[in-house]
Structures are given as structure tokens and as C-alpha cells.
Design an enzyme around this catalytic site. Sequence first.
Site, PDB file in Angstrom:
ATOM      1  NE  ARG A  15      -1.978  -1.739   3.553  1.00  0.00           N
ATOM      2  CZ  ARG A  15      -2.394  -1.923   4.801  1.00  0.00           C
ATOM      3  NH1 ARG A  15      -3.614  -1.538   5.143  1.00  0.00           N
ATOM      4  NH2 ARG A  15      -1.604  -2.475   5.699  1.00  0.00           N
ATOM      5  CE  LYS A  75       0.791  -2.166   9.453  1.00  0.00           C
ATOM      6  NZ  LYS A  75      -0.445  -2.416  10.255  1.00  0.00           N
ATOM      7  CE1 TYR A  94      -5.678   2.393  10.298  1.00  0.00           C
ATOM      8  CE2 TYR A  94      -4.548   1.980   8.223  1.00  0.00           C
ATOM      9  CZ  TYR A  94      -5.721   2.167   8.935  1.00  0.00           C
ATOM     10  OH  TYR A  94      -6.925   2.132   8.289  1.00  0.00           O
ATOM     11  CG  HIS A  96      -2.177  -0.771  15.055  1.00  0.00           C
ATOM     12  ND1 HIS A  96      -3.517  -0.852  15.335  1.00  0.00           N
ATOM     13  CD2 HIS A  96      -2.087  -0.691  13.695  1.00  0.00           C
ATOM     14  CE1 HIS A  96      -4.219  -0.832  14.214  1.00  0.00           C
ATOM     15  NE2 HIS A  96      -3.381  -0.723  13.205  1.00  0.00           N
ATOM     16  CD  GLU A 118      -3.894   3.115  15.429  1.00  0.00           C
ATOM     17  OE1 GLU A 118      -2.993   3.043  16.279  1.00  0.00           O
ATOM     18  OE2 GLU A 118      -3.698   3.509  14.258  1.00  0.00           O
ATOM     19  CB  SER A 134     -12.258  -2.920  10.093  1.00  0.00           C
ATOM     20  OG  SER A 134     -11.411  -2.361  11.060  1.00  0.00           O
ATOM     21  CG  ASP A 198     -20.389  -8.323  20.015  1.00  0.00           C
ATOM     22  OD1 ASP A 198     -19.487  -8.030  19.206  1.00  0.00           O
ATOM     23  OD2 ASP A 198     -20.798  -7.529  20.893  1.00  0.00           O
ATOM     24  CB  VAL A 239     -12.003  -8.906  20.073  1.00  0.00           C
ATOM     25  CG1 VAL A 239     -12.240  -8.051  21.306  1.00  0.00           C
ATOM     26  CG2 VAL A 239     -12.900 -10.136  20.110  1.00  0.00           C
ATOM     27  CG  ASP A 270      -2.191  -4.405  12.872  1.00  0.00           C
ATOM     28  OD1 ASP A 270      -0.969  -4.592  12.778  1.00  0.00           O
ATOM     29  OD2 ASP A 270      -2.921  -4.218  11.893  1.00  0.00           O
ATOM     30  CB  ALA A 299       0.947  -7.562  11.803  1.00  0.00           C
ATOM     31  CG  MET A 301      -4.549  -9.990   7.754  1.00  0.00           C
ATOM     32  SD  MET A 301      -6.053 -10.584   8.599  1.00  0.00           S
ATOM     33  CE  MET A 301      -6.978 -11.229   7.222  1.00  0.00           C
TER      34      MET A 301
END
Length: 378
Positions: A15, A75, A94, A96, A118, A134, A198, A239, A270, A299, A301
Site C-alpha cells: 500500500r 503502516k 496507523y 497500533h 486507528e 477492517s 459478542d 475483537v 495489530d 499483521a 492483512m
Amino acid sequence: MRVGVPKEIKNHEYRVGLTPDSVRELVANGHEVLVETGAGQGIGADDSVYEAAGASIAATPAEVFEASTMIVKVKEPQASERAMLRPDHLLFTYLHLAPDAPQTADLVRSGATCIAYETVTDARGGLPLLSPMSQVAGRLSVQAGATALERAHGGAGVLLGGVPGVAPAKVVVIGGGVVGAHAITMALGLGADVTVLDRSIDVLGNLSARFGAALRTVYSTRSAVEQYVLEADLVIGAVLVPGAAAPKLVTADHVRRMKAGSVLVDVAIDQGGCFETSHATTHAEPTYVVDDVVHYCVANMPGAVPRTSTYALNNATLPFTLALANNGYRKALADNPHLMNGLNVHAGQVTCEAVATALGYDYVAPAKALGKAAAAAA
């Protein structure tokens, strides 16, 4: 503002932070954009396409970091990139950070202003810059799980949708948010027997209304997780606790008792992963086996489908990128409390409470951190 776009260097990450269309928008707003050579190859955009959009091409990442004030990536910055960050840099990507102490320490040391995609929020309580990835990851999780179930890849040799006279695979999705809903869409589309767990009755109700009797909805308790995981052929961990490390919902004991050849896909990796036996893998070596259970824990995807992912991401990030460039980060953050929620590190201070709690830093509220830094500079 001069905006820099380095080429992503994480393993098999194709990306790019800005598409040519986004570059054109920034240039039309009076900004300069510097793109590292080859940064867009993974999405089919060579240097000439970026030049046609108004960008200049840099030969090295060092040139991008040296000449730019705002760095836009996909990333989290790798160690060599973090070493090039300066206090006057604005990093938008991102991050994380909660499960990544080395990265957090480097960003704090750099003094840079670091805004994480995020943790940017919206008026509905959603995560608009995480949502597109997501969606991609949720759909990819089923593709990855179906492949891992093939015998040649270590799985039990089960076809996800079965065939007439042979039962389909049992798919369990833990978490009914954006990732979970898109995983359910794909799994049901392939004919699998799908259950979602959930803890939100509202989420379960919405999923039930959306998918009907084809989807089994279960309130998530320890007993329910144990029951359905042990029966599953494929478990997808979806989750998310915004900004924080993911809770470990599937234990090592569960994994020991799962069916041989079953598959775990940890989309939460992540944020540290939601399976106790998870550790991050790459697209080069995506799976490993623990107690005869195949684990897929890549990590990044969405990097497997960079064209889809990059354009989907830029659709969401461009308005924020323009706001930061047009107004400067201080005014952009002050004007938009949802963007302010994206501020994770500023001037050596951790400004995301979940990250501070996870890693033992003193938490400084974003507005307070910005005020302290301004006072120090005055």
C-alpha cells in the site's frame, strides 16, 4: 506544507500513503508533495503518474523525511524510519502503539507529533479511518481461513461451504463489529455454518436482523467461547478495544483441545492479538501451527490487496489529511475533537490513555499536551 510519502518497507506491504488522486487534491490546495520513487508500484501507479498529479519524486526515504514537514504513511514507522523523525515532524499513519513498546519509546524520544488513524473517531462513536481496513481484513480473513483449512496448508482438508451430502465448515466469529460483519458476509456467502459471539445485545440484534436465520448469534461468555471454539473448524478473532491491547479470549488451553487441523485467524494481531497463542506473522510466512491448530496472524492483512486497500483508505483519510495540511495540526485538532482523539504522541508525551495505561507512561490529555508544548516554545 510539504507532505512526504515514503515507500512502505514492512514485509510484503504494497500500500501507499497517498494515491495520485489525493496528491492532486493536496497540490490544488497549494501544498508540495514529495513521493519516494517506487512508492506507488504496488497499486499500479509509477513515478510518472505521481508526477502528472503534481508530486516531486525523491530518490530515498531520507530525502523524503529531510525535506517534509508532514509524513503520510500506511503502516507504523519501522525502526529505520523512526530514526529519521524530528520534533517538527507531523506523522499521520496507523500506529497500533499499545502492544508495541519499542515503537512508542522511539516516537516519544523523537518529539514528533504522531496522529494514529486507528483512534480518530466520528460523531457516532465509530473509527472512520480504521473502518475501511477492517472491512478489507474481515473479508480477507475468510479467504485466508479457507485456504489454511486446505490439507496442503496444514488444515483439516475441509471445504468451507461443503457440498450436497457433506456438511459445511463451522465458522465462529468472535466480535460483531466491522471486521466481524464483513467476515460473516463472506463466510455465509461461501455457504459456511456461521456463529457470531459478542457482548452487545444491540450488535447481535443488528446482525440477526441483517443476516436472518442463516446466522447463529450467541452472547459471549467464557463458557460460550469455550463451547463454540472447541467445535469450530475456523475461528476468526475480530475483537477491538480502541487504542488498547486486545483481550485474550481464546486461551492456550482452548487451543490444546481444539480439533486437529482447525484454523485460527487473528485479525486483532495489530493490537497484540485476541488468542493467547498468537504472534505476528508476515505475508511471506503467514501461518504457524500450535497443538495441530493452524494460526494465521498477519499483521498487515489488507496489504495483500493494496489497490483495493489504498483507495479505500484514502477515501477516508483525505479530508483529514487536507485539514492538517491546510490549517496546521494545532488548528486542525482544535477544530475537530474527533481528529484530536487520533493524537497519540506529542512532544515526548503520550496522549492516548489506552496506550499510556498499556505501557506504563504518564497520560497527558491531548489538549493539555498541545498547550504545554506551545508554552515551552514561547
